[in-house]
Design an enzyme around this catalytic site. Structure first.
Site, short mmCIF file in Angstrom:
data_model
loop_
_atom_site.label_atom_id
_atom_site.label_comp_id
_atom_site.label_asym_id
_atom_site.label_seq_id
_atom_site.Cartn_x
_atom_site.Cartn_y
_atom_site.Cartn_z
CE LYS A 1 -0.77 28.03 -4.77
NZ LYS A 1 -1.59 28.67 -5.83
NE ARG B 1 -3.17 0.68 -0.70
CZ ARG B 1 -3.48 0.75 -1.98
NH1 ARG B 1 -3.11 1.80 -2.71
NH2 ARG B 1 -4.13 -0.22 -2.57
CE LYS C 1 3.62 34.48 -3.87
NZ LYS C 1 2.79 33.25 -3.99
CD GLU D 1 2.81 37.93 -5.92
OE1 GLU D 1 2.55 36.75 -6.15
OE2 GLU D 1 2.38 38.54 -4.92
CG ASP E 1 -0.27 37.76 -8.33
OD1 ASP E 1 -0.51 36.55 -8.53
OD2 ASP E 1 -0.91 38.46 -7.53
#
Length: 279
Positions: A131, A96, A163, A196, A218
């Site tokens: 992410k 598994r 950012k 950014e 962005d």
């Protein structure tokens, strides 16, 4: 990074096996030997073979793995990727975790290859993001690479990415860039700096201040991206990010950007179907 993967494998086995795989222990003799093979059940890109080898070895070094199809290969339904021979108990207890890892990594690699092929003929490369599934980042980043994509930063430690929130909390573009340079000098670090920008005013501020390696646009639409590329004029690398779908990917690439970052490579991927069966 190897320690992170070792720790993940140990944690995953502890999570799955607990105080014992009582199903296997009750019906399979300790001395029983056997062989299983990995069957691919849908077309895609294979990833995680070497990670599977590591899982088998960590659990039972006596298991013998024979690989027929290496990582990064395009596979078809019905292909046999590898076979493993040894104690039946070990084959059952590793099944598994190995499948979870391979199906996830192969799903990421398959999706990435689709994006990479869509960019063929342009200079643009597809980037992953942070992410990722907690604990599985190194595996998912490797899967992106095997699919032909390019890894962005691995984490918060190997690049400076200023950012919008960093800029706002720092008091503006110039302050953020200046503090980044002062920090690197103080700490004796040599890290690339990316910043950014959300609009042309911020872009112009960056072009005036300088001192960065890459500019991230962005949520710029196609027309604004074209104009931004013109204004930068090749002085810095350009990355497009935010609101870009597979259908608009090529349009952004043809604007002349160097990179397009795609969170979907890792955060919303369908695992590739496969099974591990006795043979």
């Amino acid at each position: 990074m190897d320690k992170l993967i070792d720790d993940l494998i140990k944690l995953a086995f502890a999570e799955d096996i607990g105080d014992g795989d009582h199903t296997t222990l009750c019906c399979i003799p300790e001395t029983a030997m056997g062989k299983s093979h990995l069957i691919v059940k849908e077309d895609g890109v294979l990833a995680g073979v070497e990670m599977a080898r590591r899982i088998f070895h960590d659990f039972d070094p006596s298991l013998k793995m024979t690989v027929f199809i290496p990582d990064g290969s395009e596979v078809k339904k019905g292909d046999i990727a590898f076979e493993v021979e040894g104690k039946v108990r070990s084959l059952l207890q590793t099944e598994r975790l190995m499948l979870n890892v391979m199906q996830r990594m192969s799903g990421v690699a398959t999706t990435t290859r689709k994006y990479v092929k869509a960019l063929e003929g342009t200079k643009t490369r597809v980037l992953d993001t942070r992410k990722t599934t907690p604990g599985m980042r190194m595996m998912e980043k490797e899967a992106v690479r095997l699919g032909g994509g390019t890894n962005h930063r691995i984490g918060l430690f190997d690049m400076i990415l200023l950012k919008d929130n960093h800029v706002d909390f720092a008091g503006g573009i110039e302050q953020a860039i200046t503090r980044a340079h002062n920090y690197l000098k103080e700490k004796g670090k040599n890290l690339k700096i990316e910043i950014e920008v959300r609009n042309f005013d911020e872009l112009e501020q960056v072009l005036r201040v300088g001192g960065v390696d890459r500019i991230m646009l962005d949520n710029f639409d196609i027309e604004r991206t074209k104009e931004a590329v013109r204004r930068v004029g090749g002085r810095y690398e350009i990355e497009s990010s935010g609101g870009i779908t597979f259908d608009t990917l090529r349009d952004y690439a043809e604007c002349g950007v160097d990179y397009i970052s795609v969170g979907a490579l890792t955060h919303s991927v369908k695992s590739l179907d496969m099974s591990f069966k006795a043979c």
